[in-house]
Design a protein around this motif. Sequence first.
Motif, PDB file in Angstrom:
ATOM      1  N   HIS A   1       0.832  -1.204   0.000  1.00 43.91           N
ATOM      2  CA  HIS A   1       0.000   0.000   0.000  1.00 43.91           C
ATOM      3  C   HIS A   1       0.869   1.257   0.000  1.00 43.91           C
ATOM      4  N   THR A  31      -7.401  -1.584  -4.600  1.00 43.50           N
ATOM      5  CA  THR A  31      -7.006  -0.241  -4.982  1.00 43.50           C
ATOM      6  C   THR A  31      -6.687   0.601  -3.750  1.00 43.50           C
ATOM      7  N   ALA A  32      -5.738   1.513  -3.932  1.00 46.65           N
ATOM      8  CA  ALA A  32      -5.359   2.449  -2.877  1.00 46.65           C
ATOM      9  C   ALA A  32      -6.211   3.690  -3.007  1.00 46.65           C
ATOM     10  N   LEU A  58      -6.499  -1.227   1.929  1.00 43.21           N
ATOM     11  CA  LEU A  58      -6.787  -1.341   0.508  1.00 43.21           C
ATOM     12  C   LEU A  58      -8.252  -1.710   0.306  1.00 43.21           C
TER      13      LEU A  58
END
Length: 233
Positions: free
Chosen positions: A136, A222-223, A174
């Motif tokens: 991350h 996804t961040a 995340l």
Amino acid sequence: MPQTHPHLPEPRAERPPVGLFLVPAHRRDTPLVDPAAWYGLDPQRLAWLIRHYTRDGDVVADLDSHPTVAKAARYLHRHPAIITTDGHRIRVTDDRPARARCLAEDGIALLLAGLPRPDNDDLAVHATTEAMHLWHRLLRPGGFVLVALPARAPEPGRISRRSTVISAARIAGLRYHQHIPVLMVPLPAHDPRTDAATATSTPPALLDGRHLRTHMDVLAFTATTIDQEATDA
């Protein structure tokens, strides 16, 4: 198919979308054992994922430095990166000049990782969460992690590997974006077990009492935060 368009966070009861990768038509009559494959994913479908999760000029990193990932990234005008560690220091380098990397400071747009790692067959939540925290920090805001879970028969009485990875990613901050089953063998055009007239007389396709594994899983995370730590250029 993979989804990269921005959207509002899903309600708790709504599941992330599922995209299905079928066997490419030109490979239906050939074995899918490919020395150039990344964790069983052939170069064509791997390149498709990289193209849809990134843009021109983005940085793409693979934890295993697989040559097929680098070739696909360069072909698509992305920058393949290598991640190295020196004690607690993490370095991300790509094919851009050092000055260009320093000026961009854009982080990794797409990080590819196979789990479990080659040096550790353990997929415990704690160890996986620690790895996810690190990944991350390497991502740019809005970047993606694609985790490959190679096909393996389920073990009775154990939590599925997919559930473990999803839980670890969420703990690490995340967001679970998508589940992509990737078929590894062609599916039959017609299955007699789906026909009501022949279903009862058709023996089940089992191996040692279990269904054959015909797919592997790719999970996309996804961040979404903007306070990620910058990595050393």
